[in-house]
Design a protein around this motif. Structure first.
Motif, mmCIF file in Angstrom:
data_model
loop_
_atom_site.group_PDB
_atom_site.id
_atom_site.type_symbol
_atom_site.label_atom_id
_atom_site.label_comp_id
_atom_site.label_asym_id
_atom_site.label_seq_id
_atom_site.Cartn_x
_atom_site.Cartn_y
_atom_site.Cartn_z
ATOM 1 N N GLN A 41 46.887 -4.220 24.237
ATOM 2 C CA GLN A 41 45.597 -3.615 24.042
ATOM 3 C C GLN A 41 45.836 -2.319 22.956
ATOM 4 O OE1 GLN A 41 42.211 -4.073 25.523
ATOM 5 N NE2 GLN A 41 41.786 -2.910 23.725
ATOM 6 N N ASP A 45 43.977 -2.078 19.271
ATOM 7 C CA ASP A 45 42.954 -1.072 18.866
ATOM 8 C C ASP A 45 43.421 -0.290 17.521
ATOM 9 O OD1 ASP A 45 41.631 -1.465 21.143
ATOM 10 O OD2 ASP A 45 42.375 0.186 22.266
ATOM 11 N N GLU A 49 41.596 0.042 14.077
ATOM 12 C CA GLU A 49 41.419 1.418 13.417
ATOM 13 C C GLU A 49 41.831 1.299 11.922
ATOM 14 O OE1 GLU A 49 44.591 4.183 14.242
ATOM 15 O OE2 GLU A 49 43.541 5.741 13.403
ATOM 16 N N GLN A 92 35.120 -2.825 25.798
ATOM 17 C CA GLN A 92 35.983 -2.343 24.600
ATOM 18 C C GLN A 92 37.309 -3.397 24.796
ATOM 19 O OE1 GLN A 92 37.650 1.533 25.891
ATOM 20 N NE2 GLN A 92 35.590 2.479 25.542
#
Ligand code: G1P
Length: 289
Positions: A41, A45, A49, A92
């Motif tokens: 994860q 992420d 980004e 998320q």
């Protein structure tokens, strides 16, 4: 020079994780948590980004927990909604439909082979590779720092970090050329050089931005260090034909493929968290007294 944007990232997650047995007997090593998020994860992420739009997982048998992790969890969502609990954390972890692809690496033949397995999904454009067990903590994240430098320079870019001389045999090692701040020109690459033969201690860390030509090289790449098809060997073939740089990232790397590195990452992340940091700190101080 027009530089093509990096839109796709390959996550090789087919490895067996034998160093973490028995924890990884029935669970992918990429699902090991640092505090409360799995390693994979954090890597995803970091890619988001950096502007990555498509995640490509190169999986293997026993890795379906990774697919479930990035999917909708109907049962949890329904039950939590009925109980009035927030779904933010669950949501998320959902990847946009169509923005994720899975390919199977049927045999663990090496990192180069894993990347080659993704060739049809990568297509003819630059792509990133992220190794989730290199857990990178920085602001901005490691891949974002690399993408920013890549947009100026084009070509191939790898994350580079100096490691102690007695550890170079565990890494891809760089023959460095001109250095300019955080950037080092890559003049040569060797995968896991035998002790005492490394060209430097500047090593490859598991973040890459590569041009699609590397996949053509991988097509015929023979076995290298450890009897595996090595990404490093294929990358080495591009040096001279395309720009090739190492970026020393501003931040901290934790080697979560190693037990000490993994425990260190958990301690560091826990201490830095606003919610649990103060109580963990109090405990650690007390423990060490
Ligand atoms: C892989 C790469 C190596 C790189 C390392 C970084 O090795 O083959 O070039 O230095 O990741 O973590 P592995 O750790 O999978 O043996």
């Amino acid at each position: 020079m027009a530089v093509n944007r990096v839109r796709k990232a390959v996550f090789p997650v087919g490895g067996l994780g034998t160093r973490f047995l028995p924890a990884t007997k029935a669970m992918p090593k990429e699902m090991l948590p640092v505090v409360d998020r799995p390693l994979i994860q954090y890597a995803v992420d970091e890619a988001i980004e950096a502007g990555i739009e498509q995640m490509i997982f190169v999986t293997g048998r026993g890795k379906s927990a990774i697919e479930d992790h990035f999917d909708i969890a109907y049962e949890l969502e329904t039950t939590m909604t009925a109980r009035g609990k927030s779904l933010d954390l669950l949501r998320q972890t959902r990847l946009t439909p169509g923005a994720v692809a899975y390919v199977r690496q049927q045999e663990p033949l090496g990192l180069g082979h894993a990347v080659w397995c993704a060739r049809d999904i990568v297509g003819d454009e630059p792509f990133a590779v992220l190794l989730a067990d290199d857990f990178m903590v920085g602001t901005p994240g490691c891949l974002k720092q690399m993408v920013d430098a890549y947009m100026q320079l084009g070509g191939n870019m790898i994350c580079a970090q100096e490691v102690p001389d007695d550890q170079t045999h565990m890494y891809g090692v760089i023959t460095p050329g001109v250095r300019d701040g955080a950037l080092t020109e890559v003049k040569g690459l060797v995968e896991k050089p035998p002790r005492g033969t490394a060209p430097s201690n500047l090593s490859v860390i598991g973040r890459y931005i590569l041009q699609p030509e590397v996949i053509r090289v991988l097509e015929t790449q023979g076995k290298g260090a450890g009897g595996e098809i090595q990404l490093t060997d294929a990358m080495a073939q591009l040096i001279g034909d395309q720009p090739f740089h190492g970026l020393t990232f501003a931040g901290t790397r934790y080697d979560c493929g190693d037990k000490t590195g993994y425990v260190n990452a958990n301690i560091a992340v826990a201490l830095a968290r606003a919610d649990i940091g103060p109580s963990v700190r109090a405990f650690v101080v007390d423990l060490l007294r």
